[in-house]
Design a protein around this motif. Structure first.
Motif, PDB file in Angstrom:
ATOM      1  N   SER A   6       0.658  -1.103   0.126  1.00  0.00           N
ATOM      2  CA  SER A   6      -0.094   0.221  -0.090  1.00  0.00           C
ATOM      3  C   SER A   6       1.106   1.163   0.106  1.00  0.00           C
ATOM      4  O   SER A   6       0.715   2.153   0.786  1.00  0.00           O
ATOM      5  CB  SER A   6      -0.954   0.150   1.259  1.00  0.00           C
ATOM      6  OG  SER A   6      -1.959   0.887   1.135  1.00  0.00           O
ATOM      7  N   PRO A   7       1.830   1.326  -1.042  1.00  0.00           N
ATOM      8  CA  PRO A   7       2.705   2.653  -0.748  1.00  0.00           C
ATOM      9  C   PRO A   7       2.052   3.856  -1.181  1.00  0.00           C
ATOM     10  O   PRO A   7       2.678   4.798  -1.058  1.00  0.00           O
ATOM     11  CB  PRO A   7       3.805   2.315  -1.947  1.00  0.00           C
ATOM     12  CG  PRO A   7       2.840   1.048  -2.952  1.00  0.00           C
ATOM     13  CD  PRO A   7       2.185   0.545  -2.180  1.00  0.00           C
ATOM     14  N   LEU A   8       0.982   3.747  -1.423  1.00  0.00           N
ATOM     15  CA  LEU A   8       0.186   5.172  -2.000  1.00  0.00           C
ATOM     16  C   LEU A   8      -0.918   5.323  -0.868  1.00  0.00           C
ATOM     17  O   LEU A   8      -2.039   6.034  -1.206  1.00  0.00           O
ATOM     18  CB  LEU A   8      -0.230   5.263  -3.312  1.00  0.00           C
ATOM     19  CG  LEU A   8       0.490   4.904  -4.506  1.00  0.00           C
ATOM     20  CD1 LEU A   8       0.029   5.057  -5.705  1.00  0.00           C
ATOM     21  CD2 LEU A   8       1.692   6.310  -4.390  1.00  0.00           C
ATOM     22  N   SER A  42      -5.136   7.276  -0.313  1.00  0.00           N
ATOM     23  CA  SER A  42      -5.299   8.345   0.544  1.00  0.00           C
ATOM     24  C   SER A  42      -4.152   9.401   0.488  1.00  0.00           C
ATOM     25  O   SER A  42      -4.490  10.623   0.928  1.00  0.00           O
ATOM     26  CB  SER A  42      -5.474   7.749   2.113  1.00  0.00           C
ATOM     27  OG  SER A  42      -4.277   7.172   2.530  1.00  0.00           O
ATOM     28  N   VAL A  43      -3.076   9.136  -0.203  1.00  0.00           N
ATOM     29  CA  VAL A  43      -2.134  10.233  -0.338  1.00  0.00           C
ATOM     30  C   VAL A  43      -2.479  11.315  -1.216  1.00  0.00           C
ATOM     31  O   VAL A  43      -2.242  12.481  -1.235  1.00  0.00           O
ATOM     32  CB  VAL A  43      -0.895   9.586  -0.549  1.00  0.00           C
ATOM     33  CG1 VAL A  43      -0.001   8.493   0.076  1.00  0.00           C
ATOM     34  CG2 VAL A  43      -1.167   9.053  -2.122  1.00  0.00           C
ATOM     35  N   PHE A  44      -3.533  10.970  -2.051  1.00  0.00           N
ATOM     36  CA  PHE A  44      -4.237  12.080  -3.068  1.00  0.00           C
ATOM     37  C   PHE A  44      -5.298  12.806  -2.419  1.00  0.00           C
ATOM     38  O   PHE A  44      -5.693  13.632  -3.250  1.00  0.00           O
ATOM     39  CB  PHE A  44      -4.571  11.181  -4.231  1.00  0.00           C
ATOM     40  CG  PHE A  44      -3.746  10.404  -4.867  1.00  0.00           C
ATOM     41  CD1 PHE A  44      -2.342  10.783  -5.258  1.00  0.00           C
ATOM     42  CD2 PHE A  44      -4.057   8.989  -4.826  1.00  0.00           C
ATOM     43  CE1 PHE A  44      -1.506   9.991  -5.629  1.00  0.00           C
ATOM     44  CE2 PHE A  44      -3.052   8.062  -5.527  1.00  0.00           C
ATOM     45  CZ  PHE A  44      -1.585   8.616  -5.849  1.00  0.00           C
ATOM     46  N   GLU A  45      -5.606  12.618  -1.154  1.00  0.00           N
ATOM     47  CA  GLU A  45      -6.846  13.205  -0.646  1.00  0.00           C
ATOM     48  C   GLU A  45      -6.300  14.341   0.488  1.00  0.00           C
ATOM     49  O   GLU A  45      -5.150  14.472   0.766  1.00  0.00           O
ATOM     50  CB  GLU A  45      -7.513  12.310   0.352  1.00  0.00           C
ATOM     51  CG  GLU A  45      -8.140  11.094  -0.499  1.00  0.00           C
ATOM     52  CD  GLU A  45      -8.827  10.189   0.177  1.00  0.00           C
ATOM     53  OE1 GLU A  45      -8.676  10.232   1.520  1.00  0.00           O
ATOM     54  OE2 GLU A  45      -9.199   9.101  -0.148  1.00  0.00           O
ATOM     55  N   ASP A  46      -7.129  15.390   0.535  1.00  0.00           N
ATOM     56  CA  ASP A  46      -7.026  16.405   1.719  1.00  0.00           C
ATOM     57  C   ASP A  46      -5.930  17.153   1.580  1.00  0.00           C
ATOM     58  O   ASP A  46      -5.404  17.447   0.390  1.00  0.00           O
ATOM     59  CB  ASP A  46      -7.393  15.849   3.076  1.00  0.00           C
ATOM     60  CG  ASP A  46      -8.438  15.030   3.161  1.00  0.00           C
ATOM     61  OD1 ASP A  46      -9.483  15.572   2.524  1.00  0.00           O
ATOM     62  OD2 ASP A  46      -8.482  13.916   4.003  1.00  0.00           O
TER      63      ASP A  46
END
Length: 291
Positions: A208-210, A214-218
């Protein structure tokens, strides 16, 4: 580790979602996909016997049977010791872990059979088992290496004292640790966990390296987008570059099977981040300043 056990690839292709691609029910079509990835230099594939109730391994093996020339070119990691409810013979039908020598020996043999390969480059215990008899487990894993069934042994999701108890009973070294690690989940870098992996000589693989997207959120997603534009990169590429900047160069295990997405991640993740940019992203990920 010998050369064919070294993770000489920018990413490892995770097969967890293989069953979600109905077009790959056709072994010939999936063999074409595999060959194209190997031709790219992406020859490491991450499996688990529990993925899709063994279907992932079986589908991979069916493709290799159609394209035998690929067998010497692919490198396989698989994981085992999770017993799914449908395979629990007890009245409880409960998901549980089994790290007994007898069970692991059977898991390794069946994975080899389903995958259609003569050796697993790495076999990992998928989850820590509170009922593990370390000496019994170690005997099965050492024997599998000695028999040439597996090249090396590792663990996934184990805490330091859990893997050290197993290591103390083994003749061969534990070589790999697969852990959850990303900009969205950086805690292992601050509680001693990641340092313990490196100190004990294990190669880190990041699942789950991304952060499952969730790394693209907020706030973090906004910061990644802004910096990616400044650095002529992409948000995903920047997140993977952040990961690779770590000591030990953890290899991302990516879950997508989309050809364009894979190309995108491979080519955009080669950015060499400077120290200040790395910490700036960390601040955004943790939502507070570096103390």
């Amino acid at each position: 580790m010998s050369d064919d056990l070294t993770f000489d690839s920018p990413v490892i292709l995770g097969m967890m979602r293989l069953h979600e691609r109905p077009e790959f029910d056709d072994p010939e079509r999936f063999a074409d996909w595999l060959e194209a990835r190997v031709d790219q230099g992406l020859h490491w594939f991450d499996h688990a016997d529990s993925y899709a109730n063994h279907l992932g391994e079986a589908r991979f093996g069916a493709a290799l049977a159609r394209r035998p020339s690929l067998k010497s070119r692919v490198r396989v990691v698989t994981k085992g010791n999770i017993v799914l409810p449908g395979h629990d013979p007890s009245p409880f039908g409960v998901k549980h872990y089994n790290s007994s020598a007898r069970y692991l020996t059977d898991v390794i043999d069946r994975s080899l059979e389903r995958l259609g390969v003569e050796r697993l480059e790495h076999f990992l215990l998928h989850r820590p088992d509170p009922l593990m008899d370390a000496e019994d487990t170690a005997r099965a894993l050492d024997d599998a290496i000695d028999a040439g069934k597996i090249g090396a042994v590792g663990v996934s999701n184990f805490l330091p004292e859990q893997w050290r108890r197993l290591q103390a009973a083994m003749t061969h070294r534990l070589s790999v640790h697969q852990l959850e690690l990303s900009l969205a989940r950086p805690d292992a870098l601050f509680d001693g966990f990641y340092d313990a992996i490196l100190a004990d000589g294990m190669a880190p693989l990041a699942w789950s390296p991304l952060g499952g997207g969730s790394v693209f959120e907020d706030v973090l997603g906004t910061a990644l987008s802004r910096l990616a534009e400044q650095l002529d990169s992409t948000t995903a590429g920047l997140a993977l570059a952040w990961l690779r900047r770590l000591p030990g160069s953890p290899v991302p295990v990516i879950g997508t099977l989309n050809e364009k997405r894979i190309d995108h991640l491979v080519h955009s993740g080669n950015l060499d981040l400077d120290r200040a940019t790395w910490f700036a992203l960390l601040e955004e990920a943790r939502s507070h300043r570096v103390p």
